[in-house]
Write an enzyme that holds these catalytic residues in place. Structure first.
Site, PDB file in Angstrom:
ATOM      1  CD  GLN A   1      25.130  43.705  41.804  1.00 55.45           C
ATOM      2  OE1 GLN A   1      25.534  42.746  42.448  1.00 55.45           O
ATOM      3  NE2 GLN A   1      23.863  44.065  41.822  1.00 55.45           N
ATOM      4  CD1 TRP A   2      34.460  42.263  42.146  1.00 54.95           C
ATOM      5  CD2 TRP A   2      33.201  40.418  42.111  1.00 54.95           C
ATOM      6  NE1 TRP A   2      35.119  41.303  42.847  1.00 54.95           N
ATOM      7  CE2 TRP A   2      34.363  40.164  42.834  1.00 54.95           C
ATOM      8  CE3 TRP A   2      32.266  39.399  41.937  1.00 54.95           C
ATOM      9  CZ2 TRP A   2      34.633  38.917  43.408  1.00 54.95           C
ATOM     10  CZ3 TRP A   2      32.530  38.172  42.504  1.00 54.95           C
ATOM     11  CH2 TRP A   2      33.689  37.931  43.236  1.00 54.95           C
ATOM     12  CB  ILE A   3      33.641  46.088  37.312  1.00 53.78           C
ATOM     13  CG1 ILE A   3      34.946  46.498  36.600  1.00 53.78           C
ATOM     14  CG2 ILE A   3      32.494  46.990  36.885  1.00 53.78           C
ATOM     15  CD1 ILE A   3      36.040  45.515  36.667  1.00 53.78           C
ATOM     16  NE  ARG A   4      30.466  51.769  39.800  1.00 55.37           N
ATOM     17  CZ  ARG A   4      29.448  52.524  40.213  1.00 55.37           C
ATOM     18  NH1 ARG A   4      28.222  52.102  40.078  1.00 55.37           N
ATOM     19  NH2 ARG A   4      29.654  53.727  40.737  1.00 55.37           N
TER      20      ARG A   4
ATOM     21  CB  SER B   1      38.908  39.285  25.426  1.00 58.92           C
ATOM     22  OG  SER B   1      38.466  39.945  24.246  1.00 58.92           O
ATOM     23  CB  ALA B   2      33.075  38.259  24.926  1.00 60.44           C
TER      24      ALA B   2
ATOM     25  CG  ASP C   1      45.067  46.793  49.312  1.00 63.05           C
ATOM     26  OD1 ASP C   1      44.224  46.904  50.228  1.00 63.05           O
ATOM     27  OD2 ASP C   1      45.245  47.660  48.440  1.00 63.05           O
TER      28      ASP C   1
ATOM     29  CG  HIS D   1      42.348  49.264  53.360  1.00 55.79           C
ATOM     30  ND1 HIS D   1      41.461  49.534  54.372  1.00 55.79           N
ATOM     31  CD2 HIS D   1      42.270  50.321  52.503  1.00 55.79           C
ATOM     32  CE1 HIS D   1      40.869  50.703  54.142  1.00 55.79           C
ATOM     33  NE2 HIS D   1      41.346  51.189  53.007  1.00 55.79           N
TER      34      HIS D   1
ATOM     35  NE  ARG E   1      29.341  45.330  45.822  1.00 59.07           N
ATOM     36  CZ  ARG E   1      28.462  46.036  45.136  1.00 59.07           C
ATOM     37  NH1 ARG E   1      27.172  45.801  45.251  1.00 59.07           N
ATOM     38  NH2 ARG E   1      28.862  47.013  44.345  1.00 59.07           N
TER      39      ARG E   1
HETATM   40  C1  LIG Z   1      24.075  47.609  48.295  1.00 58.87           C
HETATM   41  C2  LIG Z   1      24.713  48.459  47.223  1.00 58.87           C
HETATM   42  C3  LIG Z   1      23.930  49.156  46.323  1.00 58.87           C
HETATM   43  C4  LIG Z   1      24.522  49.940  45.325  1.00 58.87           C
HETATM   44  N1  LIG Z   1      23.717  50.605  44.428  1.00 58.87           N
HETATM   45  C5  LIG Z   1      24.279  51.336  43.445  1.00 58.87           C
HETATM   46  C6  LIG Z   1      23.483  52.026  42.476  1.00 58.87           C
HETATM   47  O1  LIG Z   1      22.268  51.984  42.524  1.00 58.87           O
HETATM   48  N2  LIG Z   1      24.103  52.720  41.500  1.00 58.87           N
HETATM   49  C7  LIG Z   1      25.456  52.809  41.418  1.00 58.87           C
HETATM   50  O2  LIG Z   1      25.964  53.467  40.520  1.00 58.87           O
HETATM   51  N3  LIG Z   1      26.239  52.172  42.318  1.00 58.87           N
HETATM   52  C8  LIG Z   1      25.692  51.436  43.310  1.00 58.87           C
HETATM   53  N4  LIG Z   1      26.500  50.780  44.208  1.00 58.87           N
HETATM   54  C9  LIG Z   1      27.962  50.878  44.061  1.00 58.87           C
HETATM   55  C10 LIG Z   1      28.558  51.862  45.103  1.00 58.87           C
HETATM   56  O3  LIG Z   1      28.069  53.160  44.920  1.00 58.87           O
HETATM   57  C11 LIG Z   1      30.107  51.840  44.973  1.00 58.87           C
HETATM   58  O4  LIG Z   1      30.459  52.275  43.690  1.00 58.87           O
HETATM   59  C12 LIG Z   1      30.688  50.483  45.205  1.00 58.87           C
HETATM   60  O5  LIG Z   1      30.145  49.889  46.355  1.00 58.87           O
HETATM   61  C13 LIG Z   1      32.202  50.602  45.346  1.00 58.87           C
HETATM   62  O6  LIG Z   1      32.469  51.257  46.537  1.00 58.87           O
HETATM   63  P1  LIG Z   1      33.769  52.124  46.733  1.00 58.87           P
HETATM   64  O7  LIG Z   1      33.819  53.247  45.744  1.00 58.87           O
HETATM   65  O8  LIG Z   1      33.852  52.495  48.167  1.00 58.87           O
HETATM   66  O9  LIG Z   1      34.884  51.020  46.427  1.00 58.87           O
HETATM   67  P2  LIG Z   1      36.283  51.134  45.705  1.00 58.87           P
HETATM   68  O10 LIG Z   1      36.158  51.599  44.319  1.00 58.87           O
HETATM   69  O11 LIG Z   1      36.952  49.829  45.960  1.00 58.87           O
HETATM   70  O12 LIG Z   1      37.023  52.249  46.497  1.00 58.87           O
HETATM   71  C14 LIG Z   1      37.410  52.052  47.860  1.00 58.87           C
HETATM   72  C15 LIG Z   1      37.706  53.414  48.433  1.00 58.87           C
HETATM   73  O13 LIG Z   1      38.842  53.954  47.743  1.00 58.87           O
HETATM   74  C16 LIG Z   1      38.671  55.348  47.549  1.00 58.87           C
HETATM   75  N5  LIG Z   1      38.668  55.630  46.111  1.00 58.87           N
HETATM   76  C17 LIG Z   1      38.621  54.731  45.090  1.00 58.87           C
HETATM   77  N6  LIG Z   1      38.685  55.351  43.919  1.00 58.87           N
HETATM   78  C18 LIG Z   1      38.762  56.662  44.194  1.00 58.87           C
HETATM   79  C19 LIG Z   1      38.834  57.815  43.383  1.00 58.87           C
HETATM   80  N7  LIG Z   1      38.864  57.759  42.066  1.00 58.87           N
HETATM   81  N8  LIG Z   1      38.886  58.998  43.998  1.00 58.87           N
HETATM   82  C20 LIG Z   1      38.885  59.092  45.336  1.00 58.87           C
HETATM   83  N9  LIG Z   1      38.812  58.035  46.163  1.00 58.87           N
HETATM   84  C21 LIG Z   1      38.759  56.841  45.586  1.00 58.87           C
HETATM   85  C22 LIG Z   1      37.362  55.730  48.205  1.00 58.87           C
HETATM   86  O14 LIG Z   1      37.601  56.087  49.536  1.00 58.87           O
HETATM   87  C23 LIG Z   1      36.595  54.451  48.206  1.00 58.87           C
HETATM   88  O15 LIG Z   1      35.610  54.388  49.200  1.00 58.87           O
HETATM   89  C24 LIG Z   1      25.935  50.013  45.224  1.00 58.87           C
HETATM   90  C25 LIG Z   1      26.720  49.311  46.142  1.00 58.87           C
HETATM   91  C26 LIG Z   1      26.135  48.549  47.126  1.00 58.87           C
HETATM   92  C27 LIG Z   1      27.021  47.791  48.098  1.00 58.87           C
END
Ligand SMILES: Cc1cc2nc3c(=O)[nH]c(=O)nc-3n(C[C@H](O)[C@H](O)[C@H](O)COP(=O)(O)OP(=O)(O)OC[C@H]3O[C@@H](n4cnc5c(N)ncnc54)[C@H](O)[C@@H]3O)c2cc1C
Length: 320
Positions: A125-128, A138-139, A229, A231, A240
């Site tokens: 979840q975190w890596i998103r 590294s495993a 950072d 922000h 989270r």
């Molecule tokens: C409660 C919850 C449930 C979720 N459920 C799911 C799920 O079911 N399936 C799933 O796949 N994910 C799920 N997610 C993950 C979610 O969709 C996001 O991927 C995750 O929260 C990261 O958010 P973010 O992209 O805003 O963050 P970051 O990646 O940190 O990005 C921060 C901001 O930077 C900008 N940014 C970053 N990268 C780019 C880029 N390449 N292009 C343009 N702008 C960029 C955007 O404005 C973005 O909002 C869930 C998240 C939460 C909190």
């Protein structure tokens, strides 16, 4: 044709031979500088049985005495106006203004570096959150240590009836059926853990670590260094620490929050006031509030069930 210029004739370019550069000049702080981590190289909070979040560095690390790392936000913001840092109370007002109006770039001038150990399902979840810099264990290179996330018997959660993504209530200790279900689940986790010695044995017999790890469960722990950072870290925390996020990642997010709070207290107070403690209102909701003001029932236009549920939650919070 080959270049025939003798090597001895070509002058080496050094910074001192470049007339565009002046000599480096230092500016000393008027107040003594203090370490925002009070001389510590690591500040750690344990999370669950095997996990931790450790703050290992911060930028700025040194700030003038009497200030917090929040001052780096003000320093960057005031470049727009060509003014230096002012009094702390004026700085606080500026930080609150910037956060309220989503002037985000000054908050990117602060960075935090963490060392974290968390279950693989939490790491997924975190890596998103793509805006951080990450370096993970590294495993393929090393054996994964035998650390498994196992919830305590009283914290096994039931599938939520209203939210398909979530688990909310725990199984009731007063209901024998429910107790048995929770126990069966914990027994399943034990069975999975028992596969670990076979993973070890097969790597010892020559199976590559990169393949052997594919037999391991997602409740095993991984570790990484994670730098972000302020922000983007605030965005991570907003998502989270929220009640919609899975409890396990919320526990880690809370630990990160608690580690940075004393380092950027002004920002965190503003973030609570304008982000986590605040509530966005849609156009339809504003119209419903106006309707209440003129004696109406305050019902939301349209029949979207989820939107209506959200509006009811907001009404309750607003006492309407
Ligand atoms: C409660 C919850 C449930 C979720 N459920 C799911 C799920 O079911 N399936 C799933 O796949 N994910 C799920 N997610 C993950 C979610 O969709 C996001 O991927 C995750 O929260 C990261 O958010 P973010 O992209 O805003 O963050 P970051 O990646 O940190 O990005 C921060 C901001 O930077 C900008 N940014 C970053 N990268 C780019 C880029 N390449 N292009 C343009 N702008 C960029 C955007 O404005 C973005 O909002 C869930 C998240 C939460 C909190």
């Amino acid at each position: 044709m080959a270049d025939t210029t003798p090597i001895a004739e070509s002058k080496p370019r050094t910074p001192s031979s470049n007339t565009a550069l002046g000599a480096a000049k230092g500016v000393r702080s008027e107040s003594p500088l203090v370490d925002v981590m009070a001389g510590e190289i690591r500040r750690e909070i344990r999370v669950h049985e095997h996990g931790f979040v450790a703050l290992v560095d911060a930028m700025p690390r040194l700030v003038p005495e009497g200030q917090t790392a929040d001052s780096a936000i003000v320093q960057a913001a005031r470049v727009s106006y060509g003014q230096g840092t002012k009094k702390v109370n004026e700085d606080r007002g500026l930080i609150r203004y910037l956060l309220r109006h989503r002037h985000t770039t000054p908050f990117e001038m602060i960075e935090f570096k963490f060392h974290i150990a968390m279950p693989i399902f939490v790491a997924r979840q975190w890596i998103r959150h793509r805006t951080a810099n990450v370096n993970e264990y590294s495993a393929r290179y090393s054996i994964l240590p035998d650390r498994f996330y196992v919830p305590t018997a009283d914290s096994v959660r039931k599938q939520s009836a209203s939210n398909r993504q979530g688990g909310e209530e725990t199984f009731s200790p007063d209901d024998a059926n429910e107790v048995r279900t929770a126990e069966d689940f914990l027994a399943l986790l034990k069975d999975v853990e028992a596969l670990y010695p076979r993973y070890l044995e097969l790597t010892e017999r020559g199976v590559s670590r990169e393949l052997a790890r594919t037999a391991l469960p997602v409740n095993m722990y991984t570790e990484w260094y994670w730098k972000c950072d302020l922000h983007n870290l605030l965005r991570f925390l907003s998502l989270r620490m929220d009640s919609h996020a899975q409890q396990e990642i919320r526990d880690f997010a809370q630990a990160m929050h608690d580690l940075i709070e004393p380092i950027v207290p002004i920002t965190m107070e503003a973030w609570r006031d304008y982000d986590t403690g605040a509530m966005p209102l849609t156009r339809l909701e504003i119209e419903a509030i106006r309707d209440i003001g003129s004696g109406g029932k305050g019902e939301l236009a349209g029949d979207n069930k989820r939107e209506n549920r959200e509006w009811q939650d907001k009404r309750t919070r607003l006492g309407l």
